[in-house]
Design a protein around this motif. Structure first.
Motif, PDB file in Angstrom:
ATOM      1  N   LEU A 229      52.051  43.178  46.799  1.00  0.00           N
ATOM      2  CA  LEU A 229      51.981  44.484  47.197  1.00  0.00           C
ATOM      3  C   LEU A 229      51.310  45.422  46.012  1.00  0.00           C
ATOM      4  CD1 LEU A 229      51.914  46.740  49.528  1.00  0.00           C
ATOM      5  CD2 LEU A 229      54.349  46.977  49.429  1.00  0.00           C
ATOM      6  N   LEU A 230      52.274  45.307  44.822  1.00  0.00           N
ATOM      7  CA  LEU A 230      51.905  45.872  43.860  1.00  0.00           C
ATOM      8  C   LEU A 230      50.483  45.851  43.343  1.00  0.00           C
ATOM      9  CD1 LEU A 230      52.647  47.869  41.341  1.00  0.00           C
ATOM     10  CD2 LEU A 230      53.669  45.633  40.379  1.00  0.00           C
ATOM     11  N   LEU A 231      50.201  44.657  43.356  1.00  0.00           N
ATOM     12  CA  LEU A 231      48.530  44.303  42.928  1.00  0.00           C
ATOM     13  C   LEU A 231      47.517  44.984  44.026  1.00  0.00           C
ATOM     14  CD1 LEU A 231      48.819  40.674  42.088  1.00  0.00           C
ATOM     15  CD2 LEU A 231      48.288  42.527  40.236  1.00  0.00           C
ATOM     16  N   THR A 232      47.995  45.057  45.162  1.00  0.00           N
ATOM     17  CA  THR A 232      47.210  45.692  46.358  1.00  0.00           C
ATOM     18  C   THR A 232      46.822  47.199  45.849  1.00  0.00           C
ATOM     19  OG1 THR A 232      47.500  43.994  47.805  1.00  0.00           O
ATOM     20  CG2 THR A 232      47.118  46.078  48.661  1.00  0.00           C
ATOM     21  N   ARG A 233      48.111  47.852  45.639  1.00  0.00           N
ATOM     22  CA  ARG A 233      48.174  49.246  45.490  1.00  0.00           C
ATOM     23  C   ARG A 233      47.531  49.704  44.151  1.00  0.00           C
ATOM     24  NH1 ARG A 233      53.888  50.905  48.061  1.00  0.00           N
ATOM     25  NH2 ARG A 233      53.408  50.474  50.207  1.00  0.00           N
ATOM     26  N   GLY A 237      42.511  48.046  46.853  1.00  0.00           N
ATOM     27  CA  GLY A 237      41.883  47.365  47.972  1.00  0.00           C
ATOM     28  C   GLY A 237      40.656  46.395  47.248  1.00  0.00           C
ATOM     29  N   SER A 238      41.036  46.123  45.978  1.00  0.00           N
ATOM     30  CA  SER A 238      39.791  45.399  45.437  1.00  0.00           C
ATOM     31  C   SER A 238      40.694  43.993  44.752  1.00  0.00           C
ATOM     32  CB  SER A 238      39.228  45.832  44.114  1.00  0.00           C
ATOM     33  OG  SER A 238      38.493  45.191  43.506  1.00  0.00           O
ATOM     34  N   ILE A 239      39.937  42.848  45.867  1.00  0.00           N
ATOM     35  CA  ILE A 239      40.522  41.576  45.585  1.00  0.00           C
ATOM     36  C   ILE A 239      40.395  41.118  43.971  1.00  0.00           C
ATOM     37  CG2 ILE A 239      38.541  40.249  46.558  1.00  0.00           C
ATOM     38  CD1 ILE A 239      42.306  39.239  46.120  1.00  0.00           C
ATOM     39  N   GLY A 240      38.893  41.455  43.360  1.00  0.00           N
ATOM     40  CA  GLY A 240      38.482  41.196  42.205  1.00  0.00           C
ATOM     41  C   GLY A 240      39.135  42.066  41.074  1.00  0.00           C
ATOM     42  N   GLY A 241      39.607  43.158  41.461  1.00  0.00           N
ATOM     43  CA  GLY A 241      40.364  43.935  40.570  1.00  0.00           C
ATOM     44  C   GLY A 241      41.921  43.490  40.505  1.00  0.00           C
ATOM     45  N   ALA A 242      42.593  42.849  41.590  1.00  0.00           N
ATOM     46  CA  ALA A 242      43.634  42.619  41.558  1.00  0.00           C
ATOM     47  C   ALA A 242      44.051  41.329  40.994  1.00  0.00           C
ATOM     48  CB  ALA A 242      44.217  42.541  43.310  1.00  0.00           C
ATOM     49  N   LEU A 243      42.842  40.186  40.932  1.00  0.00           N
ATOM     50  CA  LEU A 243      43.143  39.149  40.448  1.00  0.00           C
ATOM     51  C   LEU A 243      42.792  39.144  38.967  1.00  0.00           C
ATOM     52  CD1 LEU A 243      41.216  36.688  42.951  1.00  0.00           C
ATOM     53  CD2 LEU A 243      43.612  36.944  42.435  1.00  0.00           C
ATOM     54  N   ALA A 244      42.090  40.224  38.557  1.00  0.00           N
ATOM     55  CA  ALA A 244      41.807  40.469  37.262  1.00  0.00           C
ATOM     56  C   ALA A 244      43.041  41.216  36.512  1.00  0.00           C
ATOM     57  CB  ALA A 244      40.720  41.439  36.563  1.00  0.00           C
ATOM     58  N   LEU A 245      43.856  42.065  37.528  1.00  0.00           N
ATOM     59  CA  LEU A 245      45.038  42.679  36.901  1.00  0.00           C
ATOM     60  C   LEU A 245      46.046  41.640  36.635  1.00  0.00           C
ATOM     61  CD1 LEU A 245      45.627  45.874  38.915  1.00  0.00           C
ATOM     62  CD2 LEU A 245      45.607  45.562  36.095  1.00  0.00           C
ATOM     63  N   HIS A 246      46.291  40.726  37.642  1.00  0.00           N
ATOM     64  CA  HIS A 246      47.063  39.538  37.154  1.00  0.00           C
ATOM     65  C   HIS A 246      47.132  38.735  36.285  1.00  0.00           C
ATOM     66  CE1 HIS A 246      48.821  35.370  38.137  1.00  0.00           C
ATOM     67  NE2 HIS A 246      49.719  36.093  38.907  1.00  0.00           N
ATOM     68  N   ALA A 247      45.706  38.336  36.056  1.00  0.00           N
ATOM     69  CA  ALA A 247      45.445  37.655  34.837  1.00  0.00           C
ATOM     70  C   ALA A 247      45.727  38.376  33.380  1.00  0.00           C
ATOM     71  CB  ALA A 247      43.850  37.171  34.729  1.00  0.00           C
ATOM     72  N   ALA A 248      45.481  39.624  33.487  1.00  0.00           N
ATOM     73  CA  ALA A 248      45.762  40.564  32.389  1.00  0.00           C
ATOM     74  C   ALA A 248      47.298  40.801  32.133  1.00  0.00           C
ATOM     75  CB  ALA A 248      44.948  41.721  32.223  1.00  0.00           C
ATOM     76  N   GLY A 249      47.966  40.365  33.045  1.00  0.00           N
ATOM     77  CA  GLY A 249      49.398  40.876  33.076  1.00  0.00           C
ATOM     78  C   GLY A 249      49.570  42.147  33.348  1.00  0.00           C
ATOM     79  N   GLY A 250      48.816  42.789  34.496  1.00  0.00           N
ATOM     80  CA  GLY A 250      48.894  43.990  34.790  1.00  0.00           C
ATOM     81  C   GLY A 250      50.092  44.603  35.147  1.00  0.00           C
ATOM     82  N   MET A 251      50.739  43.667  36.048  1.00  0.00           N
ATOM     83  CA  MET A 251      52.116  44.122  36.704  1.00  0.00           C
ATOM     84  C   MET A 251      53.171  44.601  35.679  1.00  0.00           C
ATOM     85  SD  MET A 251      52.406  41.331  40.018  1.00  0.00           S
ATOM     86  CE  MET A 251      52.261  39.948  39.139  1.00  0.00           C
ATOM     87  N   ALA A 252      53.294  43.680  34.728  1.00  0.00           N
ATOM     88  CA  ALA A 252      54.422  43.934  33.706  1.00  0.00           C
ATOM     89  C   ALA A 252      54.012  45.219  32.834  1.00  0.00           C
ATOM     90  CB  ALA A 252      54.514  42.739  32.811  1.00  0.00           C
ATOM     91  N   LEU A 253      52.561  45.331  32.701  1.00  0.00           N
ATOM     92  CA  LEU A 253      52.126  46.560  31.968  1.00  0.00           C
ATOM     93  C   LEU A 253      52.390  47.783  32.656  1.00  0.00           C
ATOM     94  CD1 LEU A 253      48.789  45.304  30.299  1.00  0.00           C
ATOM     95  CD2 LEU A 253      50.730  45.976  29.090  1.00  0.00           C
ATOM     96  N   TYR A 254      52.296  47.853  34.023  1.00  0.00           N
ATOM     97  CA  TYR A 254      52.379  48.945  34.854  1.00  0.00           C
ATOM     98  C   TYR A 254      54.011  49.430  34.880  1.00  0.00           C
ATOM     99  CZ  TYR A 254      51.930  52.434  38.451  1.00  0.00           C
ATOM    100  OH  TYR A 254      51.790  53.613  39.065  1.00  0.00           O
ATOM    101  N   ARG A 255      54.824  48.264  35.066  1.00  0.00           N
ATOM    102  CA  ARG A 255      56.180  48.728  35.136  1.00  0.00           C
ATOM    103  C   ARG A 255      56.475  49.102  33.829  1.00  0.00           C
ATOM    104  NH1 ARG A 255      56.152  43.658  38.412  1.00  0.00           N
ATOM    105  NH2 ARG A 255      56.949  44.208  40.606  1.00  0.00           N
TER     106      ARG A 255
END
Length: 371
Positions: A229-233, A237-255
């Protein structure tokens, strides 16, 4: 699902379509009408599957599924709605020869136009040049070897320079018989009006939360529902963007970003320096770009909400108190100014070799109101 979809595939190899059923029905209806436009402008935000959809159409055409000649869309058809259809699909068997040839880039009746390699520098060009575009005319005038169709995918048409765009325009004005041109665009409003007017617009939409959750569960089965859900928001709504964020550690960075932003207008110097310091190390350029993009997006959401006279919607529950407080910290003009500043600093950091740690600290000081 086929083995091709068990990891995030290249667009030409993707067989999984989620959330774009309306666009698919629109194209199928045009096929059945007997007046299939020869050129389609496949538009929408980055990362929602436009290129994958273009190759899905290409496989369908090359598989012999389209009957009758293509038609010039003409200026009056731009943006017109076509009747929808139900119960049909553009799906081609992933084990078929056509699917495998398209995935490998070896189908003789398919030409993919992308940014090429600069022979002098041996690096990828920043734009599609006229030499790339000129290949299209010669390709389309050859005799098709299979289904009778020859298909060109341009990914993306936004990246063409003016000479390349003019070369493509000549083809759109006088297309050969049974030629199908699929133009992928993130920003169709920036294209030459004459190119837009020669294409049928097919607009793809950002994916909803349910579709995003299905795709993320497929591609990232190890992630929790909360993280999906965090990646989605974050990716809107961009699956490519969500997967790129995941690969870059975006969830931890955002928190971590939220933890710092929650303290504004006060900043804890130790935490800020520790956060910014991680980007100094060699190899952390992508993490820096991701963190700054997340910060710019956070500011943009706050500015949009302020412009609409609304309270910003939190992505994480712990953001809400800070967002309510920060909404009144600056005027709308100041938030827009801060957004521009963060984007400008990010773009210039690598170009002129700025200190990444100091750029991050400077961005937060500007948000605080002292930078």
């Amino acid at each position: 699902m086929s083995t091709e979809d068990q990891a995030w595939p290249e667009p030409r190899a993707s067989s999984l379509l989620v959330g774009q059923e309306t666009a698919e029905a629109t194209f199928l209806a045009a096929c059945r009408s007997g007046k299939l436009p020869h050129a389609w402008l496949i538009a929408g935000p980055p990362g929602i599957g436009k290129a994958s959809f273009a190759y899905r159409i290409a496989r369908y055409a090359l598989n012999g599924s389209i009957e009758g000649p293509a038609q010039d869309a003409g200026p009056s058809l731009f943006g017109d709605a076509l009747p929808s259809s139900e119960g049909d699909s553009l799906t081609v068997d992933p084990d078929s020869i056509v699917f495998r040839q398209v995935a490998a880039g070896s189908h003789p009746d398919l030409l993919s136009v992308e940014r090429g390699i600069n022979e002098r520098t041996k690096k990828e060009r920043s734009e599609i040049v006229v030499e790339d575009a000129r290949r299209v005319a010669g390709f389309l005038h050859k005799t098709a070897s299979g289904s009778g169709w020859r298909v060109v995918v341009i990914d993306s048409v936004d990246e063409m320079n003016r000479n390349a765009a003019n070369a493509i325009l000549k083809i759109l004005e006088e297309p050969p018989a049974n030629a199908l041109l699929l133009l992928v665009s993130h920003s169709p409003g920036r294209l030459l009006p004459t190119i837009r007017s020669r294409c049928r617009l097919l607009r793809l939409s950002p994916l909803g939360e349910a579709d995003m959750d299905r795709l993320l569960a497929h591609y990232l089965p190890e992630e929790t529902g909360e993280n999906r859900l965090l990646l989605t928001r974050l990716s809107e709504g961009s699956i490519g963007g969500a997967l790129a964020l995941h690969a870059a550690g975006g969830m931890a960075l955002y928190r971590d970003l939220v933890g710092l932003l929650a303290g504004l207008p006060d900043l804890e110097a130790r935490k800020l320096h520790a956060f910014a310091g991680r980007f100094e190390r060699a190899g952390n350029e992508d993490a820096f770009q991701t963190a700054m993009a997340l910060l710019a997006d956070w500011i943009a959401r706050l500015a949009r909400a302020k412009g609409l006279g609304q309270l910003p919607q939190p992505i994480l529950a712990e953001e809400e108190p800070a967002l309510r407080r920060l909404a009144s910290l600056h005027s709308l003009d100041r938030w827009l100014e801060l957004w521009e500043k963060v984007r400008h600093l990010t773009a210039r950091t690598d170009a002129i070799n700025l200190d990444r740690k100091q750029v991050v600290i400077g961005a937060f000081l500007a948000l605080q109101g002292t930078g």
